[in-house]
Design a protein around this motif. Structure first.
Motif, short mmCIF file in Angstrom:
data_model
loop_
_atom_site.label_atom_id
_atom_site.label_comp_id
_atom_site.label_asym_id
_atom_site.label_seq_id
_atom_site.Cartn_x
_atom_site.Cartn_y
_atom_site.Cartn_z
N GLU A 71 0.85 -1.19 0.00
CA GLU A 71 0.00 0.00 0.00
C GLU A 71 0.88 1.24 0.00
OE1 GLU A 71 -3.66 2.07 2.55
OE2 GLU A 71 -2.57 0.33 3.36
N LEU A 82 1.43 5.49 0.23
CA LEU A 82 0.90 6.75 0.76
C LEU A 82 1.96 7.81 0.55
CD1 LEU A 82 -1.28 8.33 2.25
CD2 LEU A 82 -0.20 7.63 4.40
N SER A 122 -3.01 3.19 -5.28
CA SER A 122 -2.40 3.03 -3.96
C SER A 122 -2.06 1.60 -3.60
CB SER A 122 -3.34 3.59 -2.88
OG SER A 122 -3.58 4.96 -3.08
#
Length: 245
Positions: free
Chosen positions: A166, A168, A205
């Motif tokens: 993931e 970010l 993402s």
């Protein structure tokens, strides 16, 4: 031996190509650099046979590099942008490797370079090697090193242990069955290091391991108990892959 240099403005990309070069018996790693200008200086010294060259670099683009180095060496381009392939071939490059570069594809390009450069790198006819060449490697690495929480700390993670990733902003979380690893790196950069398949980007993402999918329901992937959305941009490619499995 074919004397090579690896050139890319991303240090991790240079490391991947350098590792690949070191695995091929007829290639010799003569240097690595993240600067196209430094690479041009190495070539102009006249002892480099082959350059593995990224196209998109800040100081000097790959195409500009090709124009400046002329016939001093041969070049294999490496890039994440397939639209540059035609222009590269117009400058007589030997091959064009699309990132992330798998080792088997790299080895094919190296063989092409050997066939082209063979007369220049063959030893004299009366040369007798002191030992046989080592056996060719039969597989790419099955792991990745992820930067840890200090300057020189790196964590080795097997591909088979990665469930999904993931992103970010400038950080990524790598999820395994036992832990979550957070590293300062963009998702795009990590994507370039992971082999495809089994890894596939399904959302701006998220990157997932196709091997770890428990179920796909509509536009949602389930890996263990985690629900991961499939982004609209990535849907056609993802569904095509799973239907062909």
């Amino acid at each position: 031996m074919i004397r090579c240099i690896a050139v890319d403005d991303e240090a991790y990309a240079v490391k991947i190509i350098a590792d690949y070069i070191n695995k091929v018996p007829f290639l010799e790693l003569a240097g690595t650099t993240t600067s196209a200008i430094d690479a041009l200086g190495m070539v102009q010294q006249g002892n480099i046979d082959l350059v593995f060259l990224d196209i998109q670099m800040p100081e000097l683009t790959g195409i500009q590099f090709l124009k400046l180095c002329g016939s001093k060496c041969k070049v294999i381009l490496t890039t994440a942008y397939p639209e540059y392939a035609l222009e590269g071939y117009e400058h007589d490059v030997l091959d064009y490797l699309l990132k992330p570069v798998a080792f088997d594809r790299f080895f094919k390009a190296a063989q092409k370079a050997l066939n082209y450069l063979l007369p220049a790198v063959l030893p004299p006819s009366n040369y007798t090697p002191s030992a046989p060449l080592p056996a060719l490697p039969d597989a790419s690495p099955n792991y990745i090193f992820i930067k840890g929480d200090s300057k020189n700390k790196f964590l080795k993670v097997g591909y088979d242990d990665i469930l999904y990733v993931e992103g970010l902003k400038n950080y990524v979380s790598v999820f395994t069955p036992l832990q979550r690893l957070i590293t300062y790196q963009t998702l795009r950069d990590l994507e370039a290091q992971l082999p495809q398949p089994p890894f596939y980007r399904v959302h701006k993402s998220y990157i997932i391991s196709l091997n770890k999918i428990r179920m796909v329901d509509g536009h949602t992937i389930y890996i263990q108990d985690q629900a991961i959305p499939i982004g609209e941009t990535y849907r056609d490619g993802f569904y095509k892959i799973i239907r062909e499995e």
